[in-house]
Motif scaffolding. Structure first.
Motif, PDB file in Angstrom:
ATOM      1  N   SER A   1      34.871  37.653  34.206  1.00 30.51           N
ATOM      2  CA  SER A   1      34.055  38.820  34.553  1.00 30.51           C
ATOM      3  C   SER A   1      33.066  38.448  35.648  1.00 30.51           C
ATOM      4  O   SER A   1      32.662  37.286  35.768  1.00 30.51           O
ATOM      5  CB  SER A   1      33.310  39.363  33.334  1.00 30.51           C
ATOM      6  OG  SER A   1      32.366  38.414  32.857  1.00 30.51           O
TER       7      SER A   1
ATOM      8  N   VAL B   1      38.969  39.972  28.052  1.00 31.64           N
ATOM      9  CA  VAL B   1      38.299  39.671  29.324  1.00 31.64           C
ATOM     10  C   VAL B   1      38.377  38.164  29.577  1.00 31.64           C
ATOM     11  O   VAL B   1      37.678  37.368  28.932  1.00 31.64           O
ATOM     12  CB  VAL B   1      36.833  40.147  29.313  1.00 31.64           C
ATOM     13  CG1 VAL B   1      36.170  39.805  30.637  1.00 31.64           C
ATOM     14  CG2 VAL B   1      36.757  41.637  29.023  1.00 31.64           C
TER      15      VAL B   1
ATOM     16  N   THR C   1      31.554  43.682  35.597  1.00 32.57           N
ATOM     17  CA  THR C   1      30.622  43.858  34.479  1.00 32.57           C
ATOM     18  C   THR C   1      30.159  45.304  34.319  1.00 32.57           C
ATOM     19  O   THR C   1      29.767  45.706  33.232  1.00 32.57           O
ATOM     20  CB  THR C   1      29.394  42.944  34.661  1.00 32.57           C
ATOM     21  OG1 THR C   1      28.852  43.130  35.977  1.00 32.57           O
ATOM     22  CG2 THR C   1      29.783  41.484  34.493  1.00 32.57           C
TER      23      THR C   1
END
Length: 305
Positions: free
Chosen positions: A220, A217, A196
């Motif tokens: 994460s 993504v 992150t």
């Protein structure tokens, strides 16, 4: 009125028996010493000395106050000396803070080894809870903080401790399912596992390096350990520190991607207070960690395997 300064002037007058003698001993003027004593007498409301043309003698209140002031000044001097010794000796409490992902790497091993080697230093090591403002760790009572970015802030001092190698990798299962990454520009076509605090990846070194903002993504986390596990399970491509991924890289669970364009290492920095000379325990700690990382490098592995 600086009470301690005035008391020291009076005590010196009481010991040597004259204003001029006290002034010579303290490196100041007789008139200033005389004014200090007069100020003290005014503050207390009693006469402390009998003044004659040739000497100075103590009154009864002066004798009593001289004994009291001597005790106070001796305690002050003794405490000053003890504090100075604490500054010069590697002992006492040492508080350290760093981001969770750094603390979960070999930095934890290095600090544990330091604690064993220096048992007189009581280590407090906290992970996480760091502010974006560089100097906030000092306001929170910490002596040292760790970062991997090169800070330019006059409110703190910085020392490079080690280099942390990173690697771009994925599992064999993911590669078989989604194909091998052959160009960093193709990252947008792949599932990526992203820290992150690290949404932009630099691929390659020097003039050949390129920055890639990861948009696809798939997973994460604020933990590289969690990202490593997701990579091992085949969830996608990850940019990981080599240390926690080393065993998986060696046994083939994770495969290095783009070995011809290795990702840059990151410097591990220790930041600490801006004092002209750091306490001895801080200096010893920083030297120990620098030597520990030098003596415990990550073994080489074949990036092309």
């Amino acid at each position: 009125m600086d009470r301690v300064l005035v008391m020291r002037s009076f005590v010196t007058v009481a010991k040597v028996g004259s204003f001029s003698g006290a002034a010579k001993q303290l490196g100041t003027s007789g008139s200033l010493i005389s004014r200090h004593v007069a100020d003290l007498e005014k503050q207390l409301g009693v006469r402390l000395v009998n003044r004659t043309a040739r000497s100075v003698s103590l009154t009864e209140p002066g004798q009593r106050y001289s004994e009291f002031a001597n005790r106070i000044l001796d305690e002050i001097d003794d405490e000053d000396a003890k504090i100075a010794q604490l500054h010069d000796r590697p002992e006492g409490p040492l508080s350290i803070i760093c981001p969770k992902w750094i603390g979960s790497l070999d930095l934890g091993d290095a600090i544990a080894a330091f604690s064993v080697a220096h048992p007189k230093i009581a280590v407090r090591f906290e992970l996480g809870g760091m502010s974006d403002r560089t100097y906030d760790f000092l306001d929170s009572g910490f002596d040292i903080a760790f970062h991997t970015r090169d800070l330019r802030d006059s409110s703190v001092r910085l020392k490079r401790i080690a280099s942390l190698p990173f690697v771009l990798c994925a599992s064999e299962g993911y590669i078989e399912r989604c194909g091998l990454l052959t160009d960093p520009n193709d990252l947008s076509d792949h599932d990526c596992l992203v820290h992150t605090n690290d949404p932009v990846w630099r691929i390659g070194h020097g003039h050949e390096s390129t920055l890639h903002k990861i948009r696809n993504v798939a997973f994460s986390s604020n933990s590289y350990i969690a990202l490593q596990k997701a990579a091992v399970h085949g969830r996608g491509i990850a940019l990981l520190p080599v240390r926690p991924a080393y065993d998986d890289l060696m046994n083939g669970t994770l495969k290095v991607l783009l070995p011809e364009l290795p990702v840059p290492s990151r410097s591990l920095y220790a930041i600490y207070g801006p004092a002209q000379q750091a306490p001895r325990k801080v200096e010893v700690f920083l030297s120990f960690l620098t030597e520990w990382f030098s003596a415990n490098p990550i073994p080489a592995f074949d990036r092309a395997s």
